[in-house]
Scaffold this active site. Structure first.
Site, PDB file in Angstrom:
ATOM      1  CG  ASP A   1      33.124 -32.977  -9.873  1.00  0.00           C
ATOM      2  OD1 ASP A   1      32.781 -33.638  -8.945  1.00  0.00           O
ATOM      3  OD2 ASP A   1      32.193 -33.521 -11.095  1.00  0.00           O
TER       4      ASP A   1
ATOM      5  CE  LYS B   1      32.354 -30.255  -7.291  1.00  0.00           C
ATOM      6  NZ  LYS B   1      32.649 -32.071  -6.427  1.00  0.00           N
TER       7      LYS B   1
HETATM    8  P1  NDP Z   1      34.796 -38.389 -14.967  1.00  0.00           P
HETATM    9  O1  NDP Z   1      34.981 -37.716 -15.802  1.00  0.00           O
HETATM   10  O2  NDP Z   1      35.454 -39.334 -14.480  1.00  0.00           O
HETATM   11  O3  NDP Z   1      33.902 -39.743 -15.806  1.00  0.00           O
HETATM   12  C1  NDP Z   1      31.340 -38.754 -15.658  1.00  0.00           C
HETATM   13  C2  NDP Z   1      31.321 -40.377 -16.550  1.00  0.00           C
HETATM   14  O4  NDP Z   1      30.217 -39.335 -16.638  1.00  0.00           O
HETATM   15  C3  NDP Z   1      31.777 -40.092 -17.711  1.00  0.00           C
HETATM   16  O5  NDP Z   1      31.354 -41.879 -18.952  1.00  0.00           O
HETATM   17  C4  NDP Z   1      30.831 -39.501 -18.735  1.00  0.00           C
HETATM   18  O6  NDP Z   1      30.408 -39.806 -20.169  1.00  0.00           O
HETATM   19  C5  NDP Z   1      30.032 -39.610 -17.902  1.00  0.00           C
HETATM   20  N1  NDP Z   1      29.217 -37.615 -18.180  1.00  0.00           N
HETATM   21  C6  NDP Z   1      29.455 -36.819 -17.669  1.00  0.00           C
HETATM   22  N2  NDP Z   1      28.593 -36.003 -18.211  1.00  0.00           N
HETATM   23  C7  NDP Z   1      27.540 -36.380 -18.855  1.00  0.00           C
HETATM   24  C8  NDP Z   1      26.120 -36.029 -19.484  1.00  0.00           C
HETATM   25  N3  NDP Z   1      26.069 -34.581 -19.158  1.00  0.00           N
HETATM   26  N4  NDP Z   1      25.234 -36.712 -19.850  1.00  0.00           N
HETATM   27  C9  NDP Z   1      25.773 -37.857 -19.784  1.00  0.00           C
HETATM   28  N5  NDP Z   1      26.886 -38.404 -18.610  1.00  0.00           N
HETATM   29  C10 NDP Z   1      27.624 -37.513 -19.076  1.00  0.00           C
HETATM   30  O7  NDP Z   1      33.496 -38.065 -13.467  1.00  0.00           O
HETATM   31  P2  NDP Z   1      33.206 -38.838 -12.469  1.00  0.00           P
HETATM   32  O8  NDP Z   1      33.529 -40.226 -12.158  1.00  0.00           O
HETATM   33  O9  NDP Z   1      35.002 -38.407 -11.481  1.00  0.00           O
HETATM   34  O10 NDP Z   1      31.843 -37.976 -11.825  1.00  0.00           O
HETATM   35  C11 NDP Z   1      30.387 -38.812 -11.882  1.00  0.00           C
HETATM   36  C12 NDP Z   1      30.066 -37.830 -10.887  1.00  0.00           C
HETATM   37  O11 NDP Z   1      30.029 -38.217  -9.795  1.00  0.00           O
HETATM   38  C13 NDP Z   1      29.771 -36.717 -11.382  1.00  0.00           C
HETATM   39  O12 NDP Z   1      28.453 -36.073 -10.607  1.00  0.00           O
HETATM   40  C14 NDP Z   1      30.664 -35.793  -9.869  1.00  0.00           C
HETATM   41  O13 NDP Z   1      30.196 -34.617  -9.394  1.00  0.00           O
HETATM   42  C15 NDP Z   1      30.647 -37.704  -9.021  1.00  0.00           C
HETATM   43  N6  NDP Z   1      31.535 -37.418  -7.903  1.00  0.00           N
HETATM   44  C16 NDP Z   1      32.971 -37.588  -8.045  1.00  0.00           C
HETATM   45  C17 NDP Z   1      33.712 -37.410  -7.591  1.00  0.00           C
HETATM   46  C18 NDP Z   1      34.701 -38.149  -7.433  1.00  0.00           C
HETATM   47  O14 NDP Z   1      35.665 -38.816  -6.111  1.00  0.00           O
HETATM   48  N7  NDP Z   1      35.217 -38.283  -8.305  1.00  0.00           N
HETATM   49  C19 NDP Z   1      32.969 -37.557  -5.561  1.00  0.00           C
HETATM   50  C20 NDP Z   1      32.268 -37.660  -5.873  1.00  0.00           C
HETATM   51  C21 NDP Z   1      30.759 -36.867  -6.168  1.00  0.00           C
HETATM   52  P3  NDP Z   1      31.477 -38.680 -21.164  1.00  0.00           P
HETATM   53  O15 NDP Z   1      32.714 -39.609 -21.807  1.00  0.00           O
HETATM   54  O16 NDP Z   1      30.982 -39.232 -22.649  1.00  0.00           O
HETATM   55  O17 NDP Z   1      31.244 -37.725 -21.230  1.00  0.00           O
HETATM   56  O1  2IT Z   2      32.136 -33.707  -5.251  1.00  0.00           O
HETATM   57  C1  2IT Z   2      32.782 -34.522  -4.995  1.00  0.00           C
HETATM   58  O2  2IT Z   2      32.832 -34.817  -2.970  1.00  0.00           O
HETATM   59  C2  2IT Z   2      33.754 -34.416  -5.772  1.00  0.00           C
HETATM   60  N1  2IT Z   2      34.540 -34.555  -6.351  1.00  0.00           N
HETATM   61  C3  2IT Z   2      35.143 -34.501  -4.531  1.00  0.00           C
HETATM   62  C4  2IT Z   2      35.925 -33.376  -4.179  1.00  0.00           C
HETATM   63  C5  2IT Z   2      37.170 -33.373  -2.882  1.00  0.00           C
HETATM   64  O3  2IT Z   2      37.616 -32.569  -2.572  1.00  0.00           O
HETATM   65  O4  2IT Z   2      37.951 -34.792  -2.867  1.00  0.00           O
END
Ligand code: NDP
Ligand code: 2IT
Length: 444
Positions: A165, A125
């Site tokens: 992420d 990561k």
């Molecule tokens: P994005 O940046 O697309 O979206 C993040 C969302 O979460 C936004 O709505 C953001 O709001 C909110 N957020 C972020 N930080 C905070 C905080 N401290 N408190 C409250 N809300 C918060 O990210 P993703 O959708 O890609 O990721 C979301 C989660 O999913 C993370 O935990 C990530 O690690 C996990 N994840 C993502 C994957 C992926 O493929 N993208 C895969 C597996 C897990 P704001 O706009 O106000 O910051």
């Molecule tokens: O938390 C996660 O699994 C991710 N942000 C996606 C990682 C990836 O390599 O697709």
């Protein structure tokens, strides 16, 4: 003191002040206690001591020039945690809260998650404390280029393959990939989540959210239930949240709430996902502006209140520790039947305990959100073949992978006397493959 408690103490001492990292390690080590009792050979081979220590950690300066000509300095991280079953694989997070503890907890989780997918990917990561909010496109580009000017030397299609992420989506991946290619003069699948015109895979954008819903569907099916007619609350409104909502709707559910870090919105008739996607994915605005486009919605300040919204299914898809004990109690009081983590570690250990004690179906993040990284591995496979599968082909593979993850976690839980405990089951199933690979490869 037991072997596991002693090791946990060591981890805490050696990595002082890294609370998120301690939390992730504690959960995994505790659930592996039953495995270690039956398999002392893992203790003899020093598997656990090696597993908690990253193979390599890189911390670096990221200088860049903002639109006013001022030099800004951020800190960059890449933790290459474990490469026993494949090249390091895991996302890059840009958020002001990023520090070593957060990157290490995410990298540690990624080892087991990636193993659960059944595909050959190790755990890693990275990220930076850079805050993309309010920055222009050019500032984002300059930051990404500077970040990659250091990181490139640690990457490679068979060494370490990052992805997105929080705060890193297609735009940032494009800028980082472009800089990598320029410096290295190689066209290789060194990033996943790439744009479709330069090697990206169909379904990768949708994969984490879709995968989460496929996982929950399987969890519900095992109890003779489904998404049909269910009220769903989803926190966050980013990549994972949006596509989880779309798939849940497609399966007949109604999504009634979304949030971002400032506020949450509710809509009894169901939130319009087209509006949310336009607002957040395309225009990069705040969720509270949803009300300007749909008068039936209500807006509430702060994000934690979202868990007081009555629902059957709750999908935390924002960030770590966003759902705490009192939130879990409120959800239970309001009749929630299933909770699954789209984010990484969004539920505190105390919240998870509340769900488990009250027989709420609970899907942990390393199983539920594994569809993103699984589809990343499918992107790597397509890049290696210099070929692309259709949307339907990738989606079918993703569905099968999520079903398999559910069944391997459920089977492992049962085998170790913890029926229905998918937290323990996912940790065990993810661990066993990695442990066997590490044992076979000797003390490296
Ligand atoms: P994005 O940046 O697309 O979206 C993040 C969302 O979460 C936004 O709505 C953001 O709001 C909110 N957020 C972020 N930080 C905070 C905080 N401290 N408190 C409250 N809300 C918060 O990210 P993703 O959708 O890609 O990721 C979301 C989660 O999913 C993370 O935990 C990530 O690690 C996990 N994840 C993502 C994957 C992926 O493929 N993208 C895969 C597996 C897990 P704001 O706009 O106000 O910051
Ligand atoms: O938390 C996660 O699994 C991710 N942000 C996606 C990682 C990836 O390599 O697709």
């Amino acid at each position: 003191m037991s072997y596991v408690s002693e090791l946990l103490e060591q981890v805490k001492q050696r990595n002082a002040n890294e609370s998120e990292f301690h939390q992730a390690v504690e959960e995994v080590l505790e659930s592996l206690e039953v495995v270690l009792e039956k398999n002392p050979q893992y203790i003899d081979a020093g598997i656990m001591e090696r597993l908690v220590e990253p193979e390599r950690q890189v911390v670096f300066r990221v200088p860049w020039v903002d639109d006013n000509g001022k030099v800004q300095v951020n800190r960059g991280f890449r933790v290459q945690y474990n490469s026993s079953i494949g090249p390091y694989k895991g996302g890059i997070r840009f958020h002001p809260s990023v520090n070593l503890s957060i990157i290490k907890f995410l990298g540690f989780e990624q080892i087991f998650k990636n193993s659960l997918t059944g595909l050959p990917i190790g755990g890693g990561k990275g990220g930076s404390d850079f805050d993309p909010k309010g920055r222009s496109d050019n500032e984002i580009m300059r930051f990404c280029q500077s970040f990659m000017t250091e990181l490139y030397r640690h990457l490679g299609a068979d060494t370490d393959v990052p992805a997105g992420d929080i705060g890193v989506g297609a735009r940032e991946v494009g800028y980082m990939y472009g800089q990598y290619k320029r410096i290295r003069n190689v066209y290789e699948g060194v990033f996943t989540g790439k744009g479709l015109t330069y090697g990206g895979s169909l379904v990768r954008k949708e994969a984490t959210g879709y995968g989460l819903v496929y996982f929950v569907e399987e969890m519900l099916k095992a109890k003779g239930d489904s998404f049909k007619g269910k009220r769903v609350v989803i926190s966050g409104s980013g990549n994972v949240a949006i596509y989880a909502a779309r798939k849940a709707e497609e399966l007949g559910a109604k999504v009634v709430a979304f949030s971002d870090s400032n506020s949450y919105i509710c809509c009894e008739d169901g939130v319009n996902c087209d509006i949310v996607q336009q607002l957040k994915e395309v225009e990069r605005r705040r969720i509270r502006e949803y009300k300007d486009r749909d008068a039936k919605a209500s807006v509430h300040e702060g994000c934690s209140g979202i868990w007081s919204t009555k629902c059957d299914i709750a999908l935390p898809c924002a960030t770590q520790n966003e759902l705490q004990k009192e939130d879990a109690e409120m959800l239970v009081k309001n009749g929630v039947i299933a909770v699954a983590e789209g984010a990484n570690m969004p539920c505190t250990p105390e919240a998870v305990e509340v769900f488990q004690k009250n027989n709420v179906l609970f899907g942990p993040g390393k199983a539920g959100n594994a569809g993103g990284v699984a589809t990343s591995a499918l992107e790597m496979a397509q890049n290696s073949m210099r070929y692309s599968w259709t949307f339907e082909e990738v989606d079918a593979k993703l569905q099968q992978i999520m079903k398999d993850i559910y069944h391997s976690a459920a089977t492992a839980a049962k085998e170790y006397g913890k029926e229905d405990d998918l937290v323990t089951g996912a940790n065990i199933a993810g661990f066993l493959k990695v442990a066997e690979a590490m044992k076979a490869q000797g003390a490296v």
